[in-house]
Design a protein around this motif. Structure first.
Motif, PDB file in Angstrom:
ATOM      1  N   ARG A  88      11.748 -33.314 -11.297  1.00  0.00           N
ATOM      2  CA  ARG A  88      12.510 -33.552 -12.523  1.00  0.00           C
ATOM      3  C   ARG A  88      11.604 -34.077 -13.630  1.00  0.00           C
ATOM      4  N   VAL A  89      12.104 -33.978 -14.853  1.00  0.00           N
ATOM      5  CA  VAL A  89      11.413 -34.519 -16.033  1.00  0.00           C
ATOM      6  C   VAL A  89      11.662 -36.026 -16.105  1.00  0.00           C
ATOM      7  N   ILE A  90      10.610 -36.805 -16.372  1.00  0.00           N
ATOM      8  CA  ILE A  90      10.775 -38.252 -16.537  1.00  0.00           C
ATOM      9  C   ILE A  90      10.401 -38.727 -17.943  1.00  0.00           C
TER      10      ILE A  90
ATOM     11  N   THR B   6       8.140 -35.533 -12.059  1.00  0.00           N
ATOM     12  CA  THR B   6       7.955 -36.132 -10.727  1.00  0.00           C
ATOM     13  C   THR B   6       7.077 -35.276  -9.834  1.00  0.00           C
ATOM     14  N   GLY B   7       6.744 -34.080 -10.274  1.00  0.00           N
ATOM     15  CA  GLY B   7       5.936 -33.174  -9.454  1.00  0.00           C
ATOM     16  C   GLY B   7       5.638 -31.897 -10.207  1.00  0.00           C
ATOM     17  N   LEU B   8       5.355 -30.835  -9.463  1.00  0.00           N
ATOM     18  CA  LEU B   8       4.855 -29.607 -10.075  1.00  0.00           C
ATOM     19  C   LEU B   8       5.848 -28.459 -10.124  1.00  0.00           C
ATOM     20  N   ASP B   9       6.997 -28.588  -9.456  1.00  0.00           N
ATOM     21  CA  ASP B   9       7.869 -27.426  -9.338  1.00  0.00           C
ATOM     22  C   ASP B   9       9.347 -27.827  -9.438  1.00  0.00           C
ATOM     23  N   PRO B  10      10.007 -27.448 -10.538  1.00  0.00           N
ATOM     24  CA  PRO B  10      11.434 -27.789 -10.669  1.00  0.00           C
ATOM     25  C   PRO B  10      12.297 -27.084  -9.622  1.00  0.00           C
TER      26      PRO B  10
ATOM     27  N   ILE C 276      13.105 -41.001 -19.006  1.00  0.00           N
ATOM     28  CA  ILE C 276      14.333 -40.478 -18.398  1.00  0.00           C
ATOM     29  C   ILE C 276      14.405 -40.879 -16.932  1.00  0.00           C
ATOM     30  N   ASP C 277      15.586 -41.286 -16.510  1.00  0.00           N
ATOM     31  CA  ASP C 277      15.859 -41.522 -15.101  1.00  0.00           C
ATOM     32  C   ASP C 277      15.970 -40.158 -14.409  1.00  0.00           C
ATOM     33  N   PRO C 278      15.038 -39.839 -13.485  1.00  0.00           N
ATOM     34  CA  PRO C 278      15.075 -38.511 -12.855  1.00  0.00           C
ATOM     35  C   PRO C 278      16.102 -38.366 -11.755  1.00  0.00           C
ATOM     36  N   GLU C 279      16.789 -39.444 -11.443  1.00  0.00           N
ATOM     37  CA  GLU C 279      17.823 -39.424 -10.395  1.00  0.00           C
ATOM     38  C   GLU C 279      17.249 -39.033  -9.029  1.00  0.00           C
ATOM     39  N   ARG C 280      15.998 -39.392  -8.825  1.00  0.00           N
ATOM     40  CA  ARG C 280      15.331 -39.168  -7.552  1.00  0.00           C
ATOM     41  C   ARG C 280      14.088 -40.057  -7.508  1.00  0.00           C
ATOM     42  N   ASP C 281      13.359 -40.023  -6.388  1.00  0.00           N
ATOM     43  CA  ASP C 281      12.158 -40.836  -6.268  1.00  0.00           C
ATOM     44  C   ASP C 281      11.021 -40.248  -7.109  1.00  0.00           C
ATOM     45  N   VAL C 282       9.995 -41.067  -7.346  1.00  0.00           N
ATOM     46  CA  VAL C 282       8.786 -40.611  -8.028  1.00  0.00           C
ATOM     47  C   VAL C 282       7.636 -40.718  -7.024  1.00  0.00           C
ATOM     48  N   PRO C 283       7.158 -39.602  -6.526  1.00  0.00           N
ATOM     49  CA  PRO C 283       6.099 -39.650  -5.521  1.00  0.00           C
ATOM     50  C   PRO C 283       4.855 -40.384  -6.021  1.00  0.00           C
ATOM     51  N   GLU C 284       4.155 -41.007  -5.089  1.00  0.00           N
ATOM     52  CA  GLU C 284       2.974 -41.794  -5.450  1.00  0.00           C
ATOM     53  C   GLU C 284       1.913 -40.953  -6.134  1.00  0.00           C
ATOM     54  N   GLU C 285       1.743 -39.698  -5.674  1.00  0.00           N
ATOM     55  CA  GLU C 285       0.713 -38.850  -6.292  1.00  0.00           C
ATOM     56  C   GLU C 285       1.043 -38.538  -7.744  1.00  0.00           C
ATOM     57  N   ALA C 286       2.343 -38.430  -8.081  1.00  0.00           N
ATOM     58  CA  ALA C 286       2.738 -38.215  -9.471  1.00  0.00           C
ATOM     59  C   ALA C 286       2.511 -39.474 -10.292  1.00  0.00           C
ATOM     60  N   SER C 287       2.820 -40.633  -9.724  1.00  0.00           N
ATOM     61  CA  SER C 287       2.601 -41.905 -10.426  1.00  0.00           C
ATOM     62  C   SER C 287       1.132 -42.114 -10.768  1.00  0.00           C
ATOM     63  N   ARG C 288       0.243 -41.651  -9.892  1.00  0.00           N
ATOM     64  CA  ARG C 288      -1.188 -41.796 -10.171  1.00  0.00           C
ATOM     65  C   ARG C 288      -1.602 -40.997 -11.399  1.00  0.00           C
ATOM     66  N   VAL C 289      -0.881 -39.924 -11.679  1.00  0.00           N
ATOM     67  CA  VAL C 289      -1.213 -39.077 -12.834  1.00  0.00           C
ATOM     68  C   VAL C 289      -0.688 -39.685 -14.127  1.00  0.00           C
ATOM     69  N   HIS C 290       0.622 -40.015 -14.170  1.00  0.00           N
ATOM     70  CA  HIS C 290       1.217 -40.458 -15.431  1.00  0.00           C
ATOM     71  C   HIS C 290       1.461 -41.965 -15.518  1.00  0.00           C
TER      72      HIS C 290
ATOM     73  N   PHE D 160       3.856 -43.817 -14.181  1.00  0.00           N
ATOM     74  CA  PHE D 160       5.239 -44.295 -14.079  1.00  0.00           C
ATOM     75  C   PHE D 160       5.699 -44.330 -12.629  1.00  0.00           C
ATOM     76  N   THR D 161       6.420 -45.394 -12.275  1.00  0.00           N
ATOM     77  CA  THR D 161       7.040 -45.505 -10.961  1.00  0.00           C
ATOM     78  C   THR D 161       8.550 -45.439 -11.120  1.00  0.00           C
ATOM     79  N   ALA D 162       9.240 -45.353  -9.987  1.00  0.00           N
ATOM     80  CA  ALA D 162      10.701 -45.341 -10.031  1.00  0.00           C
ATOM     81  C   ALA D 162      11.244 -46.599 -10.690  1.00  0.00           C
ATOM     82  N   ALA D 163      10.564 -47.732 -10.464  1.00  0.00           N
ATOM     83  CA  ALA D 163      11.009 -48.996 -11.063  1.00  0.00           C
ATOM     84  C   ALA D 163      10.914 -48.945 -12.586  1.00  0.00           C
ATOM     85  N   ASP D 164       9.904 -48.262 -13.107  1.00  0.00           N
ATOM     86  CA  ASP D 164       9.748 -48.151 -14.560  1.00  0.00           C
ATOM     87  C   ASP D 164      10.894 -47.364 -15.194  1.00  0.00           C
TER      88      ASP D 164
END
Length: 224
Positions: free
Chosen positions: A21-23, A12-16, A44-58, A60-64
């Motif tokens: 979290r890992v998706i 979901t981002g760059l820093d655990p 994997i359900d990361p149990e948190r939101d997926v920021p838009e900037e992360a979705s642009r990279v991989h 995946f969205t929270a809905a996915d």
């Protein structure tokens, strides 16, 4: 032959340490540096939101990821797949950092950093001062990137398997050095200062044949 696991994560981002979290986890089994066709992949359900900037990279969205298993539900299968073998990744410290954060969160031991093989370190040693991203290495080695529109972890693993093979010397390394029925040697990267050197020792009949051949050549520079 040596078994190793080549793997990748999406997050979901760059820093655990800040809650990322890992998706996605994907892994490919290698034996003798070549893929066997045995793969592991899970969303994997990361149990948190997926920021838009992360979705642009991989991609995946929270809905996915809604309804996908949580890390605690897949960890045993992942650990069973990787076993105790060396773990290969590009910029491996990033992936190890995320997986170890997830393992700690679920009460498991962290991955031993001594198992880490970082293809980014390998590439930097071989191509100092040059771009050494996965894309750059694929272009350098003529590996087809047409399917890589986002950072899908399993696709990245398959591309990295080709890159890793090239970094290890290409498909010809270790071939033709043994007799029929024997196992070909596998050279495994262990860092800049540690490499296994494969030496070919001729048999007695091969030496005799060579001596007989050279004797027919008359006087030579090396025999004077």
């Amino acid at each position: 032959m040596k078994r190793s696991i080549l793997f990748d994560t999406e997050t979901t981002g760059l820093d655990p340490a800040t809650g990322d979290r890992v998706i996605e986890i994907a892994a490919v089994e290698l034996v003798g540096d070549l893929p066997t066709g045995k793969n592991f992949r899970v969303l994997i359900d990361p149990e948190r939101d997926v920021p838009e900037e992360a979705s642009r990279v991989h991609g995946f969205t929270a809905a996915d990821l809604e309804g996908k298993p949580k890390f605690a539900e897949v960890v045993d299968d992942f650990l069973a797949f990787i076993g105790d073998d060396p773990l290969i990744a590009h910029n491996a410290r990033f992936d190890f950092g995320f997986l170890n954060a997830e393992l700690k969160r679920t009460g498991y031991k962290p991955l031993d950093m001594g198992r880490m093989v970082d293809t980014l370190d390998m590439a930097r040693e071989r191509f100092p001062g040059m771009p050494n991203s996965l894309d750059a290495l694929c272009r350098r080695f003529g590996i087809d990137l047409s399917a890589r529109t986002t950072h899908n972890a399993l696709l990245d693993c398959k591309l990295l398997a080709d890159v890793y093979l090239e970094l290890m010397g290409g498909r010809q390394h270790g071939l033709g050095l043994v007799a029929d029925g024997q196992q070909a040697p596998s050279v495994f990267y262990e860092g800049p200062a540690q490499r296994r050197v494969v030496r070919v020792v001729p048999k007695a009949d091969e030496l005799a044949a060579h001596t007989a051949f050279v004797s027919k050549m008359g006087e030579t520079v090396w025999s004077s």
